[in-house]
Design an enzyme around this catalytic site. Structure first.
Site, PDB file in Angstrom:
ATOM      1  CE  LYS A 124      -4.337  -1.737   2.052  1.00 49.42           C
ATOM      2  NZ  LYS A 124      -3.849  -3.289   2.477  1.00 49.42           N
ATOM      3  NE  ARG A 156     -12.109  23.228 -11.949  1.00 49.39           N
ATOM      4  CZ  ARG A 156     -11.224  23.700 -10.884  1.00 49.39           C
ATOM      5  NH1 ARG A 156     -11.320  23.419  -9.797  1.00 49.39           N
ATOM      6  NH2 ARG A 156      -9.994  24.382 -11.436  1.00 49.39           N
ATOM      7  NE  ARG A 193      -0.365  37.333 -10.593  1.00 52.63           N
ATOM      8  CZ  ARG A 193       0.677  37.129  -9.707  1.00 52.63           C
ATOM      9  NH1 ARG A 193       0.798  36.770  -8.501  1.00 52.63           N
ATOM     10  NH2 ARG A 193       1.689  38.030 -10.009  1.00 52.63           N
ATOM     11  NE  ARG A 194      -2.010  27.538  -8.844  1.00 51.57           N
ATOM     12  CZ  ARG A 194      -3.108  27.677  -8.175  1.00 51.57           C
ATOM     13  NH1 ARG A 194      -3.463  28.612  -7.208  1.00 51.57           N
ATOM     14  NH2 ARG A 194      -4.073  26.524  -8.134  1.00 51.57           N
ATOM     15  CG  ASP A 251     -12.603  30.387  -5.494  1.00 54.83           C
ATOM     16  OD1 ASP A 251     -11.658  30.488  -6.353  1.00 54.83           O
ATOM     17  OD2 ASP A 251     -12.554  30.495  -4.372  1.00 54.83           O
ATOM     18  CG  ASP A 261      -9.625  33.217  -5.614  1.00 56.91           C
ATOM     19  OD1 ASP A 261     -10.170  33.220  -4.606  1.00 56.91           O
ATOM     20  OD2 ASP A 261      -9.219  32.387  -6.496  1.00 56.91           O
ATOM     21  CG  ASN A 270       0.641  30.418  -0.584  1.00 51.10           C
ATOM     22  OD1 ASN A 270       0.984  30.702  -1.642  1.00 51.10           O
ATOM     23  ND2 ASN A 270      -0.684  30.786  -0.372  1.00 51.10           N
TER      24      ASN A 270
HETATM   25  P1  TTP Z   1      -8.662  29.319  -3.551  1.00 51.94           P
HETATM   26  O1  TTP Z   1      -9.463  29.822  -4.329  1.00 51.94           O
HETATM   27  O2  TTP Z   1      -9.179  28.278  -2.350  1.00 51.94           O
HETATM   28  O3  TTP Z   1      -7.546  28.356  -4.384  1.00 51.94           O
HETATM   29  P2  TTP Z   1      -7.231  28.262  -6.113  1.00 51.94           P
HETATM   30  O4  TTP Z   1      -7.580  29.483  -6.425  1.00 51.94           O
HETATM   31  O5  TTP Z   1      -5.750  28.028  -6.041  1.00 51.94           O
HETATM   32  O6  TTP Z   1      -7.953  26.975  -6.462  1.00 51.94           O
HETATM   33  P3  TTP Z   1      -9.385  27.000  -7.053  1.00 51.94           P
HETATM   34  O7  TTP Z   1      -9.229  26.998  -8.634  1.00 51.94           O
HETATM   35  O8  TTP Z   1     -10.138  25.843  -6.537  1.00 51.94           O
HETATM   36  O9  TTP Z   1     -10.350  28.208  -6.649  1.00 51.94           O
HETATM   37  O10 TTP Z   1      -7.601  30.170  -2.435  1.00 51.94           O
HETATM   38  C1  TTP Z   1      -6.868  31.143  -3.501  1.00 51.94           C
HETATM   39  C2  TTP Z   1      -5.485  31.312  -2.769  1.00 51.94           C
HETATM   40  O11 TTP Z   1      -5.316  31.350  -1.440  1.00 51.94           O
HETATM   41  C3  TTP Z   1      -4.687  29.863  -2.849  1.00 51.94           C
HETATM   42  O12 TTP Z   1      -4.263  29.478  -4.264  1.00 51.94           O
HETATM   43  C4  TTP Z   1      -3.413  29.957  -1.939  1.00 51.94           C
HETATM   44  C5  TTP Z   1      -4.424  30.837  -0.811  1.00 51.94           C
HETATM   45  N1  TTP Z   1      -4.737  29.956   0.294  1.00 51.94           N
HETATM   46  C6  TTP Z   1      -3.849  29.439   1.159  1.00 51.94           C
HETATM   47  O13 TTP Z   1      -2.715  29.810   1.092  1.00 51.94           O
HETATM   48  N2  TTP Z   1      -4.440  28.575   1.913  1.00 51.94           N
HETATM   49  C7  TTP Z   1      -5.702  28.271   1.958  1.00 51.94           C
HETATM   50  O14 TTP Z   1      -5.952  27.244   3.091  1.00 51.94           O
HETATM   51  C8  TTP Z   1      -6.727  28.782   1.299  1.00 51.94           C
HETATM   52  C9  TTP Z   1      -7.962  28.476   1.344  1.00 51.94           C
HETATM   53  C10 TTP Z   1      -6.158  29.673   0.184  1.00 51.94           C
HETATM   54 MG    MG Z   2      -9.760  30.239  -6.453  1.00 53.44          MG
END
Ligand code: TTP
Ligand code: MG
Length: 316
Positions: free
Chosen positions: A50, A126, A159-160, A167, A169, A254
């Site tokens: 495993k 998505r 942005r990545r 979601d 941001d 991060n």
């Molecule tokens: P998110 O929107 O939760 O993640 P994301 O944008 O990378 O992916 P998704 O497409 O699913 O939305 O959070 C945005 C950024 O905030 C994440 O990339 C890094 C930071 N973050 C942390 O460092 N720790 C955490 O616990 C969360 C929730 C976010």
């Molecule tokens: Mg996000």
């Protein structure tokens, strides 16, 4: 697996997994193969298989099979509803609730959870990259009607470079502006205007800890009925570098860059990079330290001695 066996009251297996976990924790080298795992006392053939499966595939078939019971499936369903945590989900399952319909009719939902249930299918979808940009464009217009110097930047997975996001941001910032200035513009002017336009469909309550620096909600494009999760992040001009770094993520990246900062006696958070941070036992911070850089994302990398990593290379 240990918690699964604990739940099913299989004591013998629970104990053998616990022992294996603690033996693995004590290793000083990374265990990558079955042979390496077998050399550890307390790990037998089947556990070693495993371990190798997890290392090579990143998953464990046997663990995935554990979600085959109705209770496990219900727990996972409830955990995927916006605003629901493990404690609440477990209580509902223990009460015999299994479906979203059960939650709608039999559970005492918070306002956020009700929206999470009603818009479950929407929030699970998505969001294509172009649609993320279209939402930001609408927010940007409303923001700049209120203050032409205010800027918006899409952070997060967009942005990545991700082709789709979970979601939206959106950072709202302006050189020299304080968080209060931005918050009052957004809360008093931008959000009410976007609600009237029909773009913002709901405001979602956030935990009091971050109340002052972000707004969470749901929005939809004029010609679409799909609600999207959107976060507006209020970032003072002086903190934009650190905020970009933080909100671009991903969370694993991060975590590692923050750990690196702490090993260098510094502290990195969404507001800035600080030096002369005193730490006690378990690296717990004894003081805040003094600000070294907050405004310039690239400078933060430089000061940490890390080569610049463009956002697309932060998908850890
Ligand atoms: P998110 O929107 O939760 O993640 P994301 O944008 O990378 O992916 P998704 O497409 O699913 O939305 O959070 C945005 C950024 O905030 C994440 O990339 C890094 C930071 N973050 C942390 O460092 N720790 C955490 O616990 C969360 C929730 C976010
Ligand atoms: Mg996000």
């Amino acid at each position: 697996m240990a918690s699964y066996y604990e739940r099913t009251a299989d004591h013998w297996r629970t104990i053998s997994y616990r022992k294996a976990i603690s033996a693995l924790r004590q290793q000083t080298t990374h265990i990558k193969t079955k042979a390496q795992a077998l050399a550890i006392q307390g790990i037998g053939e089947r556990l070693a298989d495993k371990i190798e499966e997890i290392v090579t595939t990143g998953r464990l078939q046997r663990l995935e099979n554990t979600s085959l019971t109705p209770e496990d499936r219900a727990l996972q369903l409830f955990l995927s509803v916006y605003g629901v945590g493990i404690a609440q989900a477990s209580r509902w399952v223990a009460r015999g609730l299994y479906t979203l319909e059960d939650l709608k009719t039999k559970a005492d939902l918070t306002r956020n959870q009700r929206i999470g249930v009603e818009r479950y299918d929407d929030f699970r979808q998505r969001i294509p990259r172009e649609e993320v940009a279209a939402h930001e464009e609408i927010v940007r217009q409303a923001v700049q009607e209120g203050d032409p110097d205010m800027q918006t930047i899409i952070a997060g997975s967009y942005r990545r470079g991700a082709p789709t996001s979970g979601d939206i941001d959106v950072i709202i910032t302006k050189p020299g502006a304080t968080v209060e200035t931005i918050r009052s513009l957004v809360m008093e002017t931008v959000v009410p205007k976007l609600v009237r336009q029909g773009f913002i469909k709901a405001s979602l309550a956030t935990s009091s800890r971050n109340e002052g620096s972000k707004w969470h909600g749901a929005s939809a494009l004029p010609d679409r009925d799909v609600w999207r999760r959107i976060d507006l992040l209020f970032v003072p001009g002086d903190e934009i570098g650190a905020a970009l770094l933080y909100f671009t993520g991903n969370d694993i990246f991060n975590r590692s860059i923050r750990l690196l900062a702490s090993k260098k006696g510094m502290c990195l958070n969404q507001h800035g990079l600080y030096k002369n941070v005193l730490r006690g036992a378990q690296r717990v911070k004894a003081n805040q330290g003094c600000l070294v850089e907050g405004r310039d994302e690239r400078r933060i990398f430089e000061i940490l001695g890390v080569p610049w990593r463009p956002p697309e290379h932060r998908n850890c």
